[in-house]
Enzyme design. Sequence first.
Site, short mmCIF file in Angstrom:
data_model
loop_
_atom_site.label_atom_id
_atom_site.label_comp_id
_atom_site.label_asym_id
_atom_site.label_seq_id
_atom_site.Cartn_x
_atom_site.Cartn_y
_atom_site.Cartn_z
N ASP A 12 10.47 67.37 59.61
CA ASP A 12 11.76 66.89 59.10
C ASP A 12 11.82 66.88 57.58
OD1 ASP A 12 12.39 64.41 61.70
OD2 ASP A 12 12.53 66.60 61.63
N LYS A 52 16.74 55.76 61.57
CA LYS A 52 17.54 56.28 62.69
C LYS A 52 16.61 56.58 63.87
CE LYS A 52 18.43 60.91 62.76
NZ LYS A 52 18.03 61.62 63.98
N ASN A 53 15.48 57.20 63.59
CA ASN A 53 14.61 57.67 64.68
C ASN A 53 13.76 56.57 65.31
OD1 ASN A 53 15.76 60.10 64.29
ND2 ASN A 53 13.96 61.11 63.43
N ARG A 71 24.89 62.26 60.17
CA ARG A 71 24.21 61.82 61.39
C ARG A 71 22.99 60.97 61.05
NH1 ARG A 71 22.26 66.32 64.98
NH2 ARG A 71 21.47 64.49 66.05
N CYS A 101 20.69 68.72 67.16
CA CYS A 101 20.38 69.83 66.24
C CYS A 101 19.86 71.04 67.02
CB CYS A 101 19.27 69.41 65.26
SG CYS A 101 19.78 68.20 64.09
N ARG A 143 16.61 72.73 73.25
CA ARG A 143 15.77 71.54 73.07
C ARG A 143 15.33 71.11 74.48
NH1 ARG A 143 17.08 68.93 68.16
NH2 ARG A 143 15.32 67.54 68.47
C1 EPZ Z 1 12.10 63.90 67.40
O1 EPZ Z 1 12.77 64.90 68.14
C2 EPZ Z 1 12.98 63.59 66.21
N1 EPZ Z 1 14.29 63.12 66.68
C3 EPZ Z 1 13.17 64.85 65.37
O2 EPZ Z 1 13.92 64.48 64.22
C4 EPZ Z 1 11.80 65.34 64.92
O3 EPZ Z 1 11.97 66.55 64.22
C5 EPZ Z 1 10.92 65.58 66.15
O4 EPZ Z 1 10.83 64.37 66.93
C6 EPZ Z 1 9.51 66.00 65.76
O5 EPZ Z 1 8.94 65.04 64.94
C7 EPZ Z 1 14.43 61.81 66.98
O6 EPZ Z 1 13.51 61.04 66.89
C8 EPZ Z 1 15.80 61.39 67.44
P1 EPZ Z 1 9.75 66.49 70.22
P2 EPZ Z 1 12.27 65.28 69.64
O7 EPZ Z 1 10.05 66.12 71.63
O8 EPZ Z 1 11.82 64.05 70.33
C9 EPZ Z 1 9.15 70.65 72.40
C10 EPZ Z 1 15.75 64.49 62.77
O9 EPZ Z 1 16.00 65.31 61.88
N2 EPZ Z 1 9.47 69.91 73.64
O10 EPZ Z 1 8.58 65.87 69.55
O11 EPZ Z 1 13.32 66.10 70.26
C11 EPZ Z 1 10.35 70.72 71.46
O12 EPZ Z 1 11.19 71.82 71.81
C12 EPZ Z 1 15.25 65.01 64.10
O13 EPZ Z 1 15.82 63.25 62.65
C13 EPZ Z 1 9.33 70.57 74.86
O14 EPZ Z 1 8.97 71.74 74.90
O15 EPZ Z 1 11.03 66.20 69.31
C14 EPZ Z 1 9.70 70.92 70.12
O16 EPZ Z 1 9.37 72.28 69.96
C15 EPZ Z 1 15.30 66.51 64.20
N3 EPZ Z 1 9.64 69.90 76.00
C16 EPZ Z 1 8.41 70.09 70.25
O17 EPZ Z 1 8.19 69.90 71.66
C17 EPZ Z 1 10.06 68.60 75.99
O18 EPZ Z 1 10.29 68.03 77.08
C18 EPZ Z 1 8.52 68.71 69.60
O19 EPZ Z 1 9.67 68.09 70.12
C19 EPZ Z 1 10.19 67.95 74.74
C20 EPZ Z 1 9.88 68.63 73.59
#
Ligand code: EPZ
Length: 424
Positions: free
Chosen positions: A312, A23-24, A404, A119, A127
């Site tokens: 995850d 999915k990701n 999902r 989520c 987020r």
């Molecule tokens: C991706 O989410 C995945 N989702 C998540 O999987 C996964 O948990 C996450 O990466 C971390 O590996 C998809 O790929 C669709 P991040 P993403 O941007 O991109 C902060 C699942 O279960 N952040 O790496 O949203 C954020 O709040 C899902 O499949 C900012 O502060 O994760 C978090 O604390 C859940 N500002 C950290 O960075 C931003 O602009 C990591 O988030 C972006 C992120």
Amino acid sequence: MDKFSITGPCRVMKGEVSISGSKNAALPILAATLLFDKTVIIENLPRVRDIDTMLNLLKSLGSNIQFLNNKKTVKITKTKKQKQFASYSIVKTMRAGILVLGPLVAKYHKSISSFPGGCVLNGNSGRPINLHLEALKKLGMKYEIKKGYIHAKSNGKLKGDKINFPSISVGASQQLLMSAVLAKGKTLLHNLACEPEIKDLTNFLISAGAKIKWIGKRTCQIIGVNSLKETKYTVMGDRIETGTFCVAATVAKGDLLIKNFDPKLIKTELNLLKKVGAKIKLFKNSIHVKGPERIKSIKNITTKEYPGFPTDLAPQFMVLLCKASGTSSITENIFQGRFLHAMELQRLGGKITIKNRTAKIEGNTNFIAAEVMSSDLRASAALVLAGIVSKGNTIVTRVYHCDRGYENFENKLKKIGVNIKRLK
Ligand code: EPZ
């Protein structure tokens, strides 16, 4: 809202599991099709709710989506009616909806995109997408936020630049990799996330003629091109689904052959499962996992960006460590709201205390069935695992979270001996 009814404990978990497409990996690859004029064929899509949401979003933006053969392959072509409005009604259910922003601006030099949903993993800090927006601004995107929408535009093409992400973000990395592909000149991206799903995205774009080169573990150079060629691409297997079934075999004394995934991509997780006592055999594109009679505890697991232990899989490992013979702990460094499932595991008898970002897990738990509620995608999967090793009939509610990101989850579990049924 659908529920799962699971009667445990599962006495014999045995057989083969076929891992679905990731999915990701598929979500950013689908978003990247907005960069194309030509036809794109994508294979091995998982039939899960988030993919349907992304396909609906692309359709609402004017893309023509045609399913080929088994609905796991789509042919995407552009129509004359391309739009650049990504509506809240679609994007609110899935955070990855924000990934159309960059491609739309890179291709059409404008976009009105809703702030994302998905989520609730960060508690009240939501987020955020600041890393996406600040980096896109560096490429020349101008934007203002009005009533929950990002009104973005650029004066002609985006312009390549050097960007050093202040912190690692999977989504922001994907957003900028896609947007730089059509930008004028060279872009250098530093401090990128390097999850396998990101490499799948760059491999997809390179297959269409994008000039992308990984010049360091977390550094990529992109030379903008005028357009992308037709391409056909097969999405990689799902890393987190694989990890979930490896944990299932370990916690339920199972004996599983988990197919269609390259074990080299989950070394960290497999080493931890060996540490708790699982017997693991690796093959080119499959993993054999035999769960131990006695599960050993692990002093501390800390979630990190890839190649560290993935956030995850923290909920699934929490279930496993509840069954370990001793005290363990998990420290969550990525999301603040990752431990929502701990309270539900306590309802089943789990002895877990949360302090700041660390969950202390007492172990030696005999889970007793109860009704529990899913709070997010991976928490939902963890509660199903707990139900499998609980005595009695566990009801897991709000399994739309599971739907999902896990394709055909209950049928894959039934096939390996789990007594589970979906209640409408
Ligand atoms: C991706 O989410 C995945 N989702 C998540 O999987 C996964 O948990 C996450 O990466 C971390 O590996 C998809 O790929 C669709 P991040 P993403 O941007 O991109 C902060 C699942 O279960 N952040 O790496 O949203 C954020 O709040 C899902 O499949 C900012 O502060 O994760 C978090 O604390 C859940 N500002 C950290 O960075 C931003 O602009 C990591 O988030 C972006 C992120």
